[in-house]
Design an enzyme around this catalytic site. Structure first.
Site, PDB file in Angstrom:
ATOM      1  N   LYS A 289      45.066  36.711  31.700  1.00 35.19           N
ATOM      2  CA  LYS A 289      45.257  37.292  33.161  1.00 35.19           C
ATOM      3  C   LYS A 289      46.789  38.141  33.383  1.00 35.19           C
ATOM      4  CE  LYS A 289      41.260  36.092  34.807  1.00 35.19           C
ATOM      5  NZ  LYS A 289      40.321  37.188  35.535  1.00 35.19           N
TER       6      LYS A 289
ATOM      7  N   ASN B  36      20.777  47.797  37.701  1.00 34.69           N
ATOM      8  CA  ASN B  36      21.220  46.772  37.219  1.00 34.69           C
ATOM      9  C   ASN B  36      20.974  46.707  35.573  1.00 34.69           C
ATOM     10  OD1 ASN B  36      19.073  44.758  36.320  1.00 34.69           O
ATOM     11  ND2 ASN B  36      18.389  45.785  38.196  1.00 34.69           N
TER      12      ASN B  36
ATOM     13  N   ALA C  96      28.497  40.611  38.053  1.00 31.72           N
ATOM     14  CA  ALA C  96      27.890  40.836  39.336  1.00 31.72           C
ATOM     15  C   ALA C  96      26.590  39.683  39.523  1.00 31.72           C
ATOM     16  CB  ALA C  96      27.297  41.953  39.504  1.00 31.72           C
TER      17      ALA C  96
ATOM     18  N   TYR D  73      44.124  31.335  29.283  1.00 36.49           N
ATOM     19  CA  TYR D  73      43.490  31.824  30.302  1.00 36.49           C
ATOM     20  C   TYR D  73      44.577  32.584  30.945  1.00 36.49           C
ATOM     21  CZ  TYR D  73      41.406  32.602  34.861  1.00 36.49           C
ATOM     22  OH  TYR D  73      40.812  32.985  35.899  1.00 36.49           O
TER      23      TYR D  73
ATOM     24  N   ALA E  94      47.461  33.743  29.795  1.00 35.98           N
ATOM     25  CA  ALA E  94      47.955  34.866  29.192  1.00 35.98           C
ATOM     26  C   ALA E  94      47.099  36.204  29.325  1.00 35.98           C
ATOM     27  CB  ALA E  94      48.148  34.496  27.631  1.00 35.98           C
TER      28      ALA E  94
END
Ligand code: NJP
Length: 228
Positions: A154, A55, A9, A150, A152
């Site tokens: 995802k 946070n 975030a 990357y 793979a």
């Protein structure tokens, strides 16, 4: 008051989603490694939108860090209605040139990080019949040369998301599959819409719209991109 958790975030898409959710009145738990950025951002959200923001340092590639984060969130808020699994890193290079360390790193963050994050918050999400939004990528069903590690990672994140859905029908799982977004993912932000980039706020606006659909509607995934 609904509670949302957003990983990654501190910048980019996660930051835009956190702000959009604050505007909608969600209490927020924000995690990332850049605690200074998170601290400043949380104050801004509390002042501008009057929402409660927790946070905390979070490294999704570290199981202990994730456990501590989830523990602090559940203790502070008592439960979670929305989990936005967004933290992720890029990784380029031909498959025969990617180092073992880089392959492991991208899988720890983009794949195992997704599985672990969902697993930790699942009991609470089931109890509250909540929603999980996972930011994978437009490439989560595609093949792209020079980005195999990357891609793979995802595909794996997509598989985890869909399997969690199959095993937990009481929770809604949405796979967000954006095209290119102007964030730190490509170095520093500042790319133009005309170059084919969306803004992080576009992703946030889409998610907020999905969350407003009637309760009985499940949008399993959204593949979206700039028109350019
Ligand atoms: O990138 P960026 P995006 N533990 O770099 C955090 C996907 N996506 O917003 O830890 C915890 O501006 C990092 O925080 P920090 C992409 O794969 C993007 O574009 O403080 N947090 C920062 O807040 C990713 O899943 C595009 O450095 C960690 C955030 O993640 C998601 O969108 C296209 C972390 C990254 O912000 C958000 O990326 C697409 C860790 N170990 C999919 N490592 C695109 N931008 O074009 C990083 O298809 N973070």
């Amino acid at each position: 008051m609904k509670v949302a958790v957003v990983t990654g975030a501190s910048k980019g898409i996660g930051r835009a989603i956190a702000e959009a959710l604050a505007k909608e009145g969600y209490s927020l738990a924000l995690g990332a490694r850049s605690v200074d950025l998170l601290e400043e951002f949380s104050k801004e959200l509390e002042e501008n939108y009057g929402v409660k923001v927790l946070n905390s340092h979070l490294d999704v590639s570290d199981p202990q860090s994730l456990k501590e984060f989830a523990g602090a969130v559940l203790q502070e808020f008592g439960g979670v209605d929305l989990l936005v699994v967004n933290a992720g890193i890029p990784m380029g290079g031909r498959l025969d040139e990617v180092s073992d360390e880089d392959m492991e790193r991208v899988f720890q963050v983009n794949a195992l990080g997704v599985w672990r994050t969902i697993k930790l918050f699942l009991p609470s999400l089931k109890e509250r019949k909540g929603t999980v939004a996972v930011v994978t990528s437009y490439i989560s069903t595609m093949i792209l040369a020079n980005a195999g590690a990357y891609v793979a990672s995802k595909w794996a994140a997509r598989a985890f998301t869909k399997t969690f859905q199959a095993e937990n029908p009481e929770v809604k799982f949405i796979e967000l599959r954006p095209g290119m977004v102007d964030t730190y993912f490509y170095g520093r932000p500042g790319r133009k819409i005309e170059e084919g980039f969306m803004k992080p706020e576009d992703v946030a606006e889409l998610l907020v719209a999905l969350l407003k659909l009637p309760k009985h509607v499940l949008v399993e995934e959204v593949l979206f991109r700039s028109v350019y």
